[in-house]
Design an enzyme around this catalytic site. Sequence first.
Site, PDB file in Angstrom:
ATOM      1  N   ARG A  43      28.217  40.877  48.642  1.00 26.52           N
ATOM      2  CA  ARG A  43      29.296  40.497  49.550  1.00 26.52           C
ATOM      3  C   ARG A  43      28.714  39.878  50.823  1.00 26.52           C
ATOM      4  NH1 ARG A  43      32.549  39.133  52.489  1.00 26.52           N
ATOM      5  NH2 ARG A  43      34.524  40.052  53.157  1.00 26.52           N
ATOM      6  N   TYR A 156      53.217  39.349  50.514  1.00 27.19           N
ATOM      7  CA  TYR A 156      52.145  38.852  51.388  1.00 27.19           C
ATOM      8  C   TYR A 156      52.441  37.431  51.871  1.00 27.19           C
ATOM      9  CZ  TYR A 156      49.395  42.929  50.121  1.00 27.19           C
ATOM     10  OH  TYR A 156      48.958  44.221  49.961  1.00 27.19           O
TER      11      TYR A 156
HETATM   12  O1  CP3 Z   1      37.585  45.859  40.899  1.00 23.32           O
HETATM   13  C1  CP3 Z   1      38.740  45.378  40.842  1.00 23.32           C
HETATM   14  O2  CP3 Z   1      39.772  46.075  40.792  1.00 23.32           O
HETATM   15  C2  CP3 Z   1      38.901  43.878  40.688  1.00 23.32           C
HETATM   16  C3  CP3 Z   1      39.174  43.113  41.837  1.00 23.32           C
HETATM   17  C4  CP3 Z   1      40.433  43.273  42.673  1.00 23.32           C
HETATM   18  C5  CP3 Z   1      40.422  43.066  44.077  1.00 23.32           C
HETATM   19  N1  CP3 Z   1      41.702  43.096  44.528  1.00 23.32           N
HETATM   20  C6  CP3 Z   1      39.211  42.835  44.882  1.00 23.32           C
HETATM   21  C7  CP3 Z   1      39.282  43.003  46.341  1.00 23.32           C
HETATM   22  C8  CP3 Z   1      41.765  43.493  42.300  1.00 23.32           C
HETATM   23  C9  CP3 Z   1      42.330  43.816  40.941  1.00 23.32           C
HETATM   24  C10 CP3 Z   1      42.555  43.366  43.491  1.00 23.32           C
HETATM   25  C11 CP3 Z   1      44.028  43.469  43.498  1.00 23.32           C
HETATM   26  C12 CP3 Z   1      44.746  43.420  44.771  1.00 23.32           C
HETATM   27  N2  CP3 Z   1      44.475  42.676  45.879  1.00 23.32           N
HETATM   28  C13 CP3 Z   1      45.982  44.104  44.995  1.00 23.32           C
HETATM   29  C14 CP3 Z   1      46.719  44.956  44.002  1.00 23.32           C
HETATM   30  C15 CP3 Z   1      46.126  46.310  43.852  1.00 23.32           C
HETATM   31  C16 CP3 Z   1      46.293  47.220  45.050  1.00 23.32           C
HETATM   32  O3  CP3 Z   1      45.244  47.590  45.608  1.00 23.32           O
HETATM   33  O4  CP3 Z   1      47.418  47.551  45.402  1.00 23.32           O
HETATM   34  C17 CP3 Z   1      46.379  43.787  46.310  1.00 23.32           C
HETATM   35  C18 CP3 Z   1      47.635  44.297  47.003  1.00 23.32           C
HETATM   36  C19 CP3 Z   1      45.427  42.880  46.857  1.00 23.32           C
HETATM   37  C20 CP3 Z   1      45.455  42.206  48.174  1.00 23.32           C
HETATM   38  C21 CP3 Z   1      44.284  42.553  48.991  1.00 23.32           C
HETATM   39  N3  CP3 Z   1      42.990  42.108  48.743  1.00 23.32           N
HETATM   40  C22 CP3 Z   1      44.227  43.352  50.147  1.00 23.32           C
HETATM   41  C23 CP3 Z   1      45.444  44.032  50.770  1.00 23.32           C
HETATM   42  C24 CP3 Z   1      42.914  43.373  50.577  1.00 23.32           C
HETATM   43  C25 CP3 Z   1      42.384  44.006  51.846  1.00 23.32           C
HETATM   44  C26 CP3 Z   1      42.317  45.468  51.754  1.00 23.32           C
HETATM   45  C27 CP3 Z   1      40.907  45.885  51.554  1.00 23.32           C
HETATM   46  O5  CP3 Z   1      40.677  46.769  50.699  1.00 23.32           O
HETATM   47  O6  CP3 Z   1      40.047  45.341  52.262  1.00 23.32           O
HETATM   48  C28 CP3 Z   1      42.128  42.632  49.662  1.00 23.32           C
HETATM   49  C29 CP3 Z   1      40.669  42.409  49.697  1.00 23.32           C
HETATM   50  C30 CP3 Z   1      39.902  42.819  48.492  1.00 23.32           C
HETATM   51  N4  CP3 Z   1      40.234  42.531  47.198  1.00 23.32           N
HETATM   52  C31 CP3 Z   1      38.656  43.516  48.490  1.00 23.32           C
HETATM   53  C32 CP3 Z   1      38.260  43.631  47.144  1.00 23.32           C
HETATM   54  C33 CP3 Z   1      36.993  44.235  46.615  1.00 23.32           C
HETATM   55  C34 CP3 Z   1      37.894  43.996  49.721  1.00 23.32           C
HETATM   56  C35 CP3 Z   1      37.415  42.812  50.491  1.00 23.32           C
HETATM   57  C36 CP3 Z   1      35.947  42.805  50.847  1.00 23.32           C
HETATM   58  O7  CP3 Z   1      35.078  43.097  50.015  1.00 23.32           O
HETATM   59  O8  CP3 Z   1      35.687  42.422  51.993  1.00 23.32           O
END
Ligand code: CP3
Length: 346
Positions: A43, A156
Amino acid sequence: MEPMTNEKPILKVLRDKQISHGKVPWWMMRQAGRYLPEYREIRAQAGGFLDLVYNPEQACEVTLQPLRRYGMDAAILFSDILVIPHALGQEVGFVQGEGPKLGVLDISKLNYARYHQTLAPVYETVSRIKAGMAEEGFDQTALIGFCGAPWTVACYMIEGGGSKSFEKARYMAYQEEESFYELMDLLVEASTQYLLEQIKAGAEVIQIFDSWAGLLDEDGFRKFVIRPTRQIIQTLKTEYPDIPVIGFSRGAGSMYLPYVQETGVDGVSIDPSVSTSWAARVLQPYCVVQGNLDPVRLLAGGDSLVLCVEKILSDLREGSFIFNLGHGVIKETNPETITFLKSLLS
Ligand code: CP3
């Protein structure tokens, strides 16, 4: 048809409703992510979060990382639900520590001009993961592709970022039903195309994430959760009848049953609030149940984790079941607790 004897455990549950050798298959939502030091390292190299998502080599690498540690029964494509608005032309950014930030939504400006071009790296990631899994000997592991459900993605897009209650999105859904349907139809089309391309590239199961389904009232749930989900699944099933679909309508409560009966999902991922004995009695007769350990139990570890895992297993393992969390892994989770969790499942 001849039973496929060496079918992957997750596919066997989803297609034949059978658990192989009494072993419950498992994977975890958000299994690739910041709780893993090896993820944080990639990352940091990638730059922005979307740079990582659109880099097939790195996205493939982080998808495989949890498999190498824990050997789950499924890998989930590393991407995000917000690539769809991004590919349709809405501005999408991820601010460290603050989550997603989207530009102001103008429905009339969303378009397909650069849609598949933007998403092409994600499709390439899917085929790289498939090849990587074969190369590294994960021949019993299924690859899950995914998208966000139209309602949750719209939340969103309208709100411009995260929220606890998404009141703007609900207001638009209830007050401007006409233009909201227009947005739903667009997202149904975009999500369906996105999923079809993932399947073409090698995804073997699809999961549809409707993380904010529980915010809608009954009328809203039928119109904006059940209807669009059913539309997506209908098209997928026409082209790929053998690809199973799991729906995660988080917080659906008493709407889980109509969701299962009316969308055409093969499996339902339940959140931690759902009683597992209720799910066994009411949902399992209709479809595979997946879930539903509270991710905070995994964070806590110890007896509180053990007791909850045992309860989930005793209630659900007699039927068709995939063990999972009720929501994503929390970033402070100790990676060793997951090794412990795995030992509880065998
Ligand atoms: O390992 C897995 O599950 C595969 C990858 C995956 C990610 N997001 C990677 C991610 C999947 C399946 C998602 C789905 C996702 N993304 C959802 C639905 C599932 C849930 O959690 O309710 C939603 C609502 C999102 C939108 C989203 N993406 C948010 C709200 C955020 C920020 C919150 C956070 O945890 O930081 C993300 C970022 C995100 N998506 C990260 C990851 C690994 C973290 C970002 C980082 O690494 O900086």
